[in-house]
Design an enzyme around this catalytic site. Structure first.
Site, PDB file in Angstrom:
ATOM      1  N   THR A  49     -16.956  19.359 -19.583  1.00 50.47           N
ATOM      2  CA  THR A  49     -17.619  20.412 -18.824  1.00 50.47           C
ATOM      3  C   THR A  49     -16.591  21.395 -18.280  1.00 50.47           C
ATOM      4  O   THR A  49     -15.401  21.300 -18.588  1.00 50.47           O
ATOM      5  CB  THR A  49     -18.535  19.790 -17.730  1.00 50.47           C
ATOM      6  OG1 THR A  49     -19.290  20.838 -17.134  1.00 50.47           O
ATOM      7  CG2 THR A  49     -17.756  19.065 -16.646  1.00 50.47           C
ATOM      8  N   GLN A  75     -29.150  17.736 -24.339  1.00 49.21           N
ATOM      9  CA  GLN A  75     -27.721  17.740 -24.675  1.00 49.21           C
ATOM     10  C   GLN A  75     -27.117  16.350 -24.435  1.00 49.21           C
ATOM     11  O   GLN A  75     -26.274  15.889 -25.195  1.00 49.21           O
ATOM     12  CB  GLN A  75     -26.945  18.866 -23.959  1.00 49.21           C
ATOM     13  CG  GLN A  75     -26.907  18.841 -22.439  1.00 49.21           C
ATOM     14  CD  GLN A  75     -25.877  17.884 -21.858  1.00 49.21           C
ATOM     15  OE1 GLN A  75     -24.857  17.649 -22.476  1.00 49.21           O
ATOM     16  NE2 GLN A  75     -26.171  17.325 -20.692  1.00 49.21           N
ATOM     17  N   ASP A 120     -24.967  21.469 -26.412  1.00 49.35           N
ATOM     18  CA  ASP A 120     -25.706  22.428 -25.570  1.00 49.35           C
ATOM     19  C   ASP A 120     -26.541  23.339 -26.450  1.00 49.35           C
ATOM     20  O   ASP A 120     -27.676  23.690 -26.124  1.00 49.35           O
ATOM     21  CB  ASP A 120     -24.726  23.333 -24.792  1.00 49.35           C
ATOM     22  CG  ASP A 120     -24.133  22.636 -23.580  1.00 49.35           C
ATOM     23  OD1 ASP A 120     -24.744  21.670 -23.094  1.00 49.35           O
ATOM     24  OD2 ASP A 120     -23.051  23.062 -23.132  1.00 49.35           O
ATOM     25  N   LYS A 155     -14.215  23.298 -21.625  1.00 48.38           N
ATOM     26  CA  LYS A 155     -14.996  23.360 -22.867  1.00 48.38           C
ATOM     27  C   LYS A 155     -14.268  24.111 -23.989  1.00 48.38           C
ATOM     28  O   LYS A 155     -14.453  23.816 -25.160  1.00 48.38           O
ATOM     29  CB  LYS A 155     -16.354  24.011 -22.608  1.00 48.38           C
ATOM     30  CG  LYS A 155     -17.344  23.109 -21.905  1.00 48.38           C
ATOM     31  CD  LYS A 155     -18.704  23.767 -21.764  1.00 48.38           C
ATOM     32  CE  LYS A 155     -19.697  22.794 -21.180  1.00 48.38           C
ATOM     33  NZ  LYS A 155     -21.033  23.339 -21.020  1.00 48.38           N
ATOM     34  N   LYS A 173      -1.522  -8.040  -4.209  1.00 49.72           N
ATOM     35  CA  LYS A 173      -2.366  -6.839  -4.069  1.00 49.72           C
ATOM     36  C   LYS A 173      -1.458  -5.605  -4.035  1.00 49.72           C
ATOM     37  O   LYS A 173      -0.574  -5.503  -3.178  1.00 49.72           O
ATOM     38  CB  LYS A 173      -3.195  -6.916  -2.780  1.00 49.72           C
ATOM     39  CG  LYS A 173      -4.105  -5.712  -2.592  1.00 49.72           C
ATOM     40  CD  LYS A 173      -4.901  -5.829  -1.286  1.00 49.72           C
ATOM     41  CE  LYS A 173      -5.794  -4.619  -1.092  1.00 49.72           C
ATOM     42  NZ  LYS A 173      -6.250  -4.462   0.281  1.00 49.72           N
ATOM     43  N   ALA A 190     -22.646  35.467 -19.759  1.00 47.87           N
ATOM     44  CA  ALA A 190     -21.846  35.445 -20.983  1.00 47.87           C
ATOM     45  C   ALA A 190     -20.793  34.335 -20.923  1.00 47.87           C
ATOM     46  O   ALA A 190     -19.724  34.437 -21.502  1.00 47.87           O
ATOM     47  CB  ALA A 190     -21.181  36.806 -21.183  1.00 47.87           C
ATOM     48  N   ARG A 197     -16.652  40.595 -20.801  1.00 43.40           N
ATOM     49  CA  ARG A 197     -17.052  39.272 -21.292  1.00 43.40           C
ATOM     50  C   ARG A 197     -18.315  39.386 -22.156  1.00 43.40           C
ATOM     51  O   ARG A 197     -18.448  38.711 -23.180  1.00 43.40           O
ATOM     52  CB  ARG A 197     -17.314  38.359 -20.096  1.00 43.40           C
ATOM     53  CG  ARG A 197     -16.789  36.965 -20.295  1.00 43.40           C
ATOM     54  CD  ARG A 197     -16.865  36.207 -19.019  1.00 43.40           C
ATOM     55  NE  ARG A 197     -16.768  34.782 -19.268  1.00 43.40           N
ATOM     56  CZ  ARG A 197     -17.105  33.850 -18.383  1.00 43.40           C
ATOM     57  NH1 ARG A 197     -17.546  34.207 -17.205  1.00 43.40           N
ATOM     58  NH2 ARG A 197     -16.981  32.584 -18.681  1.00 43.40           N
ATOM     59  N   HIS A 226       0.845  -1.199   0.000  1.00 45.51           N
ATOM     60  CA  HIS A 226       0.000   0.000   0.000  1.00 45.51           C
ATOM     61  C   HIS A 226       0.871   1.235   0.000  1.00 45.51           C
ATOM     62  O   HIS A 226       1.853   1.296   0.720  1.00 45.51           O
ATOM     63  CB  HIS A 226      -0.903   0.030   1.242  1.00 45.51           C
ATOM     64  CG  HIS A 226      -1.895  -1.079   1.257  1.00 45.51           C
ATOM     65  ND1 HIS A 226      -1.595  -2.323   1.703  1.00 45.51           N
ATOM     66  CD2 HIS A 226      -3.188  -1.116   0.848  1.00 45.51           C
ATOM     67  CE1 HIS A 226      -2.653  -3.103   1.577  1.00 45.51           C
ATOM     68  NE2 HIS A 226      -3.638  -2.390   1.054  1.00 45.51           N
TER      69      HIS A 226
HETATM   70  P1  NAP Z   1     -19.603  29.820 -16.812  1.00 42.24           P
HETATM   71  O1  NAP Z   1     -18.963  29.705 -18.134  1.00 42.24           O
HETATM   72  O2  NAP Z   1     -18.771  29.783 -15.588  1.00 42.24           O
HETATM   73  O3  NAP Z   1     -20.417  31.232 -16.811  1.00 42.24           O
HETATM   74  C1  NAP Z   1     -21.094  31.660 -15.651  1.00 42.24           C
HETATM   75  C2  NAP Z   1     -21.856  32.957 -15.991  1.00 42.24           C
HETATM   76  O4  NAP Z   1     -22.636  33.292 -14.848  1.00 42.24           O
HETATM   77  C3  NAP Z   1     -20.944  34.138 -16.255  1.00 42.24           C
HETATM   78  O5  NAP Z   1     -21.556  34.962 -17.193  1.00 42.24           O
HETATM   79  C4  NAP Z   1     -20.901  34.830 -14.880  1.00 42.24           C
HETATM   80  O6  NAP Z   1     -20.663  36.207 -14.962  1.00 42.24           O
HETATM   81  C5  NAP Z   1     -22.305  34.610 -14.410  1.00 42.24           C
HETATM   82  N1  NAP Z   1     -22.413  34.643 -12.953  1.00 42.24           N
HETATM   83  C6  NAP Z   1     -22.024  33.692 -12.070  1.00 42.24           C
HETATM   84  N2  NAP Z   1     -22.327  34.074 -10.815  1.00 42.24           N
HETATM   85  C7  NAP Z   1     -22.914  35.300 -10.915  1.00 42.24           C
HETATM   86  C8  NAP Z   1     -23.442  36.209  -9.971  1.00 42.24           C
HETATM   87  N3  NAP Z   1     -23.415  35.944  -8.672  1.00 42.24           N
HETATM   88  N4  NAP Z   1     -23.965  37.360 -10.407  1.00 42.24           N
HETATM   89  C9  NAP Z   1     -23.996  37.641 -11.729  1.00 42.24           C
HETATM   90  N5  NAP Z   1     -23.507  36.819 -12.696  1.00 42.24           N
HETATM   91  C10 NAP Z   1     -22.976  35.664 -12.276  1.00 42.24           C
HETATM   92  O7  NAP Z   1     -20.731  28.718 -16.608  1.00 42.24           O
HETATM   93  P2  NAP Z   1     -21.683  28.056 -17.735  1.00 42.24           P
HETATM   94  O8  NAP Z   1     -21.101  26.813 -18.249  1.00 42.24           O
HETATM   95  O9  NAP Z   1     -22.066  29.101 -18.697  1.00 42.24           O
HETATM   96  O10 NAP Z   1     -22.927  27.617 -16.806  1.00 42.24           O
HETATM   97  C11 NAP Z   1     -23.768  28.600 -16.260  1.00 42.24           C
HETATM   98  C12 NAP Z   1     -25.020  27.959 -15.675  1.00 42.24           C
HETATM   99  O11 NAP Z   1     -25.728  27.261 -16.691  1.00 42.24           O
HETATM  100  C13 NAP Z   1     -24.755  26.936 -14.573  1.00 42.24           C
HETATM  101  O12 NAP Z   1     -25.729  27.081 -13.578  1.00 42.24           O
HETATM  102  C14 NAP Z   1     -24.898  25.614 -15.263  1.00 42.24           C
HETATM  103  O13 NAP Z   1     -25.329  24.591 -14.375  1.00 42.24           O
HETATM  104  C15 NAP Z   1     -25.980  25.929 -16.275  1.00 42.24           C
HETATM  105  N6  NAP Z   1     -25.873  25.034 -17.448  1.00 42.24           N
HETATM  106  C16 NAP Z   1     -26.952  24.255 -17.694  1.00 42.24           C
HETATM  107  C17 NAP Z   1     -26.921  23.412 -18.784  1.00 42.24           C
HETATM  108  C18 NAP Z   1     -28.113  22.545 -19.038  1.00 42.24           C
HETATM  109  O14 NAP Z   1     -27.995  21.602 -19.824  1.00 42.24           O
HETATM  110  N7  NAP Z   1     -29.256  22.852 -18.470  1.00 42.24           N
HETATM  111  C19 NAP Z   1     -25.794  23.361 -19.622  1.00 42.24           C
HETATM  112  C20 NAP Z   1     -24.710  24.190 -19.341  1.00 42.24           C
HETATM  113  C21 NAP Z   1     -24.769  25.027 -18.243  1.00 42.24           C
HETATM  114  P3  NAP Z   1     -19.164  36.790 -15.043  1.00 42.24           P
HETATM  115  O15 NAP Z   1     -18.763  36.710 -16.490  1.00 42.24           O
HETATM  116  O16 NAP Z   1     -19.322  38.185 -14.552  1.00 42.24           O
HETATM  117  O17 NAP Z   1     -18.333  35.942 -14.143  1.00 42.24           O
END
Ligand code: NAP
Length: 493
Positions: free
Chosen positions: A279, A462, A319, A283, A139, A348, A375, A114
């Protein structure tokens, strides 16, 4: 085979846990070193062997090898020898103690090594040294500091010439516990329930059986996985493994917590991976390591799916179409389409990017609102649309409102990204967040007479499209939806 270790502190608890574990396990490991009293340990071995219904491994691990035995080395070895005299099916003896134990009766000897710090580079030497002591079973258990450490354990198993148990401990080693059967490993260890693990990274017997269908994994099993960091809470293994099983495919899907994406892509060719989900945070960073990128994914500049065919990796973005499909379904109810719709996207990030590109292609007039203005500006330049800062959100006026931020996601379920005043009757409100399924935003929207689309629809679509890309088979969408709903309902509220 699945072996459940019993880590009870007393003989009474050991017997009762053994009886429960025997319903699920092929073998039971009695961790004598967990028994608090030395005298109790001797009784425990005897009573447990008398009442066993499954083969038993007796282990008395010293502290130097990550165990709990605190008595003298002499007492420790005496208990192991006693287990042999009493006819234990297997006795686990550490490599450095193996010369002090005498094999008798039909008891089989496991000689073990181990390492709780790393997966050393001299695994073959360790293996050969153990073999020279003529054990019945070898093992070798190490610690994974990187996902690629598992590959060296798989290489060892592939070349092993005697019955061998080998895997990596730790979160990063979990795939070696799940996949050991594919590479010829004799067994894996699983805890009876959360909190009863005997080593870091051990899954529960429920997870191994119900999510990963461990006993169906063999050398022909094709591998899929989710690349991300973190990945431990991802629902993708549950959804994809259930779908593979439903369609009778000999595939398994595992979580891959990756920090160095380039190193992983280089090494993963040694395993039989046929596809990946991708994820946060990989990405976009994964793009340079792919052989081909699908047209839409290339335009978006981010992928969430990889198909591996003839050794070549092709990236896709499912997505985008998943989000578009959810909105189109909602519009179809009124015979409407996305063309010329005014859409406000909040956020964004990666999700916003995929959704914005998809909706632009459908003829939508888009405006991005984001906390970090740069952004928002970058995304609006790429998509060719307008943007505003978060503080202007109260002025938004559109046909469709989409939240792609994590605001409102568990555990912050009372939060919403917009004031209720912007929610107008007839508006379509789509929240990408899917935990909870009905977010505060969607609740507010319903109250204000809006139509709603939840994030689960996008999540299922997705994943369904990933399944189709990997297998060329129609995905079992209803099952996927049920599995996710059931998993979400079991999460803490
Ligand atoms: P990401 O690339 O990290 O982007 C997060 C976004 O949220 C950015 O625009 C960020 O703003 C903003 N944000 C985070 N916290 C915030 C706050 N407290 N106040 C204001 N803006 C805030 O993440 P992502 O991949 O786009 O995912 C975002 C969300 O979508 C997650 O909840 C994820 O679970 C969901 N999602 C769902 C699916 C689905 O299939 N349903 C697929 C993908 C993602 P800043 O640029 O200012 O940081």
């Amino acid at each position: 085979m699945i072996c459940i270790p019993i880590t009870a502190r007393s003989t009474e608890d050991t017997i009762s846990e053994m009886s429960l574990a025997s319903k699920y396990a092929d073998l039971i490991e009695l961790r004598i070193d967990y028994i608090t009293e030395l005298q109790d340990a001797e009784t425990c071995i005897e009573k447990s062997l008398n009442s066993k219904t499954k083969p038993v491994i007796i282990t008395n691990r010293p502290k130097r090898e990550g165990g709990k035995f605190s008595g003298s080395e002499q007492d420790r070895l005496r208990l192991l020898q006693k287990a042999i005299e009493l006819g234990a099916d297997y006795v686990d003896v550490e490599y450095d103690s193996s010369n002090h134990i005498t094999k008798r009766n039909s008891s089989k000897i496991i000689i073990s090594y181990h390492n709780f710090k790393e997966t050393p580079h001299n695994l073959n030497k360790i293996y050969n040294d153990i073999c020279q002591r003529k054990p019945d079973i070898v093992k070798i258990v190490t610690y994974a500091n990187d996902i690629t450490d598992n590959i060296r354990i798989f290489d060892l198993l592939n070349t092993a010439n005697m019955p061998t148990i080998s895997f990596c401990m730790g979160e990063l080693g979990q795939i070696s516990r799940i996949l050991t059967g594919k590479f010829g490993g004799l067994l894996t260890f699983a805890s009876l329930e959360r909190g009863k693990e005997s080593a870091p990274g051990q899954l529960t017997v429920d997870e191994l059986s119900k999510i990963y269908h461990f006993k169906s994994i063999n050398e022909r099993t094709k591998l899929y996985g989710i690349i991300g960091n973190p990945v431990s809470h991802s629902m993708s293994p549950v959804i994809h493994n259930a779908s593979f099983r439903e369609k009778g495919l000999n595939n398994v899907y595992v979580p891959l917590k990756i920090s160095n994406i380039g190193a992983f892509i280089k090494e993963c060719g040694k395993m039989d991976f046929r596809g990946f989900s991708v994820t946060i945070p990989h990405k976009e960073s994964i793009l340079p390591f792919l052989d081909e990128i699908d047209h839409t994914a290339g335009k978006i500049g981010a992928i969430n799916t990889i198909v591996k065919q003839n050794g070549r990796l092709t990236g896709y973005n499912t997505d985008c179409m998943a989000a578009v499909m959810g909105l189109e379904q909602s519009l179809k109810e009124t015979d409407d389409t996305l063309n010329n719709k005014k859409v406000s996207i909040i956020g964004a990030g990666g999700a916003a990017r995929a959704i914005a590109f998809g909706l632009k292609e459908k003829g939508c007039d888009i405006i991005i609102y984001n906390r970090t203005l740069e952004r928002a500006e970058k995304l609006s330049n790429d998509v060719k649309c307008r943007f505003e800062g978060f503080e202007k959100i109260h002025k938004l006026d559109s046909d469709i409102l989409i939240n792609t931020t994590s605001i409102g996601m568990f555990p912050d379920v009372d939060r919403t990204p917009v004031p209720q005043t912007v929610l107008k009757a007839g508006m379509i409100v789509f929240d990408a967040v899917y935990n909870p399924i009905e977010t505060r935003l969607l609740q507010d929207a319903k109250k204000r007479g809006c139509r709603t689309v939840n994030g689960l629809t996008m999540f299922i679509q997705q994943a369904a499209e990933q399944f189709r890309l990997w297998t060329n088979i129609d995905p079992p969408i209803e099952l996927m939806s049920n599995v996710v709903r059931e998993t979400l309902s079991r999460l803490p509220a």
